[in-house]
Design an enzyme around this catalytic site. Structure first.
Site, PDB file in Angstrom:
ATOM      1  N   HIS A 157      52.013  41.135  52.201  1.00 15.12           N
ATOM      2  CA  HIS A 157      50.632  40.476  52.488  1.00 15.12           C
ATOM      3  C   HIS A 157      49.479  41.154  51.601  1.00 15.12           C
ATOM      4  CE1 HIS A 157      52.275  39.358  56.398  1.00 15.12           C
ATOM      5  NE2 HIS A 157      52.792  40.481  56.486  1.00 15.12           N
ATOM      6  N   SER A 278      34.079  39.744  26.743  1.00 13.84           N
ATOM      7  CA  SER A 278      32.969  38.610  27.127  1.00 13.84           C
ATOM      8  C   SER A 278      31.958  38.672  26.220  1.00 13.84           C
ATOM      9  CB  SER A 278      32.721  39.040  28.549  1.00 13.84           C
ATOM     10  OG  SER A 278      31.256  38.502  28.913  1.00 13.84           O
ATOM     11  N   LYS A 284      33.597  44.179  29.584  1.00 17.54           N
ATOM     12  CA  LYS A 284      34.862  43.401  30.004  1.00 17.54           C
ATOM     13  C   LYS A 284      35.966  43.376  29.163  1.00 17.54           C
ATOM     14  CE  LYS A 284      34.169  40.297  32.927  1.00 17.54           C
ATOM     15  NZ  LYS A 284      34.738  40.025  34.256  1.00 17.54           N
ATOM     16  N   GLU A 291      46.088  34.997  32.791  1.00 21.73           N
ATOM     17  CA  GLU A 291      45.468  33.720  33.822  1.00 21.73           C
ATOM     18  C   GLU A 291      46.064  32.407  33.001  1.00 21.73           C
ATOM     19  OE1 GLU A 291      41.525  35.849  32.581  1.00 21.73           O
ATOM     20  OE2 GLU A 291      41.175  34.427  34.291  1.00 21.73           O
TER      21      GLU A 291
END
Ligand code: ARG
Length: 459
Positions: A157, A278, A284, A291
């Site tokens: 979980h 970024s 970043k 992704e």
């Protein structure tokens, strides 16, 4: 003007929009090598059977080689009025060698031709997937070996469950990928029958030798039923099914990388090669490759649904609907190969943050099960009761804001008087991991056994 292949029955050529919806040359030109290989095998067989003169067969053989090199050097002009790769190759062949080119299509149809071309292409993609999976499995094994005993939290979980080892987590993916690999091997074996010679649908009256063409093209045997041969796309569907399951696995690890590389987890550091910055936030380092991999998988799952949908309503045998098989499979295969390569790169380059992993494993009461097991073993409590006692201790620690090993003996006794000092020895994460010696369990001994088994299998 009417079509050169079937103009006899037609007074006019197609509408421009008809050409746009009908033509597949824009994408099936990818099958050129398979198409030419199929034609070469067919012509050689026709000559061996005395259906074609040996001089015609020789002209065809050489002409096809010329067409092949024209395509490979970029000299070949693909034209939409030629509809598909089969007609494009044949009409260029006839331009080059004349009359003999017109005899190539004896005892053959585009229906068996496209079936054999596409099977050859999908078969190659199975091989590519198998090779790509093997490389990725090796990358996971290397990671596993480096960290066979690094301790990290295991999750259910996405909540801390029990301590496990990095090597164990890596080897879990090796198992998944091994099943994926065997699905491609299995699909390849089943698809390795040659549909060439089924002709339009009923076979042919010419005395062809289907065993000869099957062997020439590396198939195990010819397909057994000509109707099935031209209307079957199971091989493409099986490829897409294997690809979908494999893609799902890749996506799960991509998801783990996204989570693990976040500032909140810091379980791994991804290399600069697989991340982006970024334009506004200087701190970043985004896991874009992971992704995109997670997202691109949708194309593969979509292709499987699309082709099943194309096929499910078709009466036997060939319908033009089936031309819609190719773009889906091409895109799915390209996406899968790119995904496997990207994942292999990311896995090879990622750096486990060993201290963070260990610290995370010691929090979240990850050794609560070990405590319950101790109560069973040392005090003879039934497991259900041990579970209850441990749950009470966890709640106590949570109230106190500490971990289980920081509870005092007095506090422990207030929950169960039988607990003694030796309990503390099972509350550490090393002990927890080392104790899980059951076959396939997370103890480094078991993990190392998994690693050496796979190293031997992967060579
Ligand atoms: N371009 C067609 C396809 O991809 C080739 C087969 C065409 N056969 C036919 N009878 N129209 O399916």
């Amino acid at each position: 003007s009417a079509n050169a292949m079937w103009g006899g029955r037609f007074a006019s050529g197609p509408d421009a929009i008809m050409q746009a919806i009908n033509a597949s040359i824009g994408f099936d030109q990818r099958l050129y090598a398979q198409d030419i290989a199929g034609s070469r095998a067919h012509a050689a067989m026709l000559a061996a059977q005395g259906i074609l003169s040996s001089s015609d067969a020789e002209a065809i053989r050489e002409g096809l080689l010329t067409v092949l090199s024209e395509i490979e050097t970029g000299a070949f002009e693909f034209r939409v009025d030629q509809e598909d790769i089969h007609m494009a190759v044949e009409s260029r062949l006839t331009q080059i060698i004349g009359e003999a080119g017109k005899r190539l299509h004896t005892g053959r149809s585009r229906n068996d031709q496209v079936a054999v071309d596409f099977r050859l292409w999908v078969r190659d993609q199975c091989d590519a997937a198998i090779a790509g999976l093997t490389a990725l499995m090796r990358a996971f094994v290397v990671q596993a070996e480096a960290g066979a005993d690094w301790i990290m939290p295991g999750f259910t979980h996405l909540q801390t469950a029990q301590p496990v080892t990095w090597g164990h987590h890596m080897m879990a993916y090796v198992e998944m990928l091994a099943r994926d690999r065997s699905r491609f091997e299995d699909a390849r074996r089943r698809m390795n029958e040659c549909p060439l010679g089924a002709a339009a649908l009923a076979g042919t009256g010419f005395p062809i030798d289907r065993h000869m063409t099957a062997a020439e093209l590396g198939f195990d045997r010819p397909t057994a039923n000509s109707l099935d041969s031209v209307s079957d796309r199971d091989f493409a569907l099986e490829f897409l099914s294997a690809a979908s399951i494999c893609a799902m696995h890749l996506s799960r690890f991509a998801e783990e990388l996204v989570i693990w590389s976040s500032a909140q987890f810091r379980f791994v550091r991804l290399s600069d090669k697989w991340t982006t910055g970024s334009s506004i936030m200087p701190q970043k380092k985004n896991p874009d490759a992971a992704e995109l991999l997670r997202a691109k998988i949708g194309r593969i799952l979509g292709a499987q649904v699309a082709l099943l949908t194309v096929m499910k309503g078709l009466p036997l045998t060939y319908s033009k609907d089936m031309q819609e098989d190719k773009e889906q499979v091409f895109d799915a295969a390209d996406t899968l190969m790119l995904g496997l390569a990207a994942m292999t790169g990311m896995v090879s380059d990622m750096q486990a943050q060993v201290d963070t992993l260990r610290a995370a494993a010691t929090s979240g009461f990850s050794t609560a099960t070990d405590l319950a097991d101790w109560l069973v073993r040392e005090l003879g409590l039934p497991f259900r009761e041990a579970h209850h006692v441990t749950g009470t201790l966890v709640a106590m620690a949570e109230r106190k804001g500490c971990d289980l090993p920081e509870l005092t003996m007095g506090e422990m006794h207030s929950v169960h008087p039988g607990i003694n000092q030796s309990v503390y020895s099972v509350l550490g994460v090393e002990n927890s991991v080392n104790s899980r010696q059951s076959y396939g369990g997370t103890s480094p001994v078991q993990v190392k056994a998994q690693i050496s088994r796979w190293k031997a299998l992967l060579g």
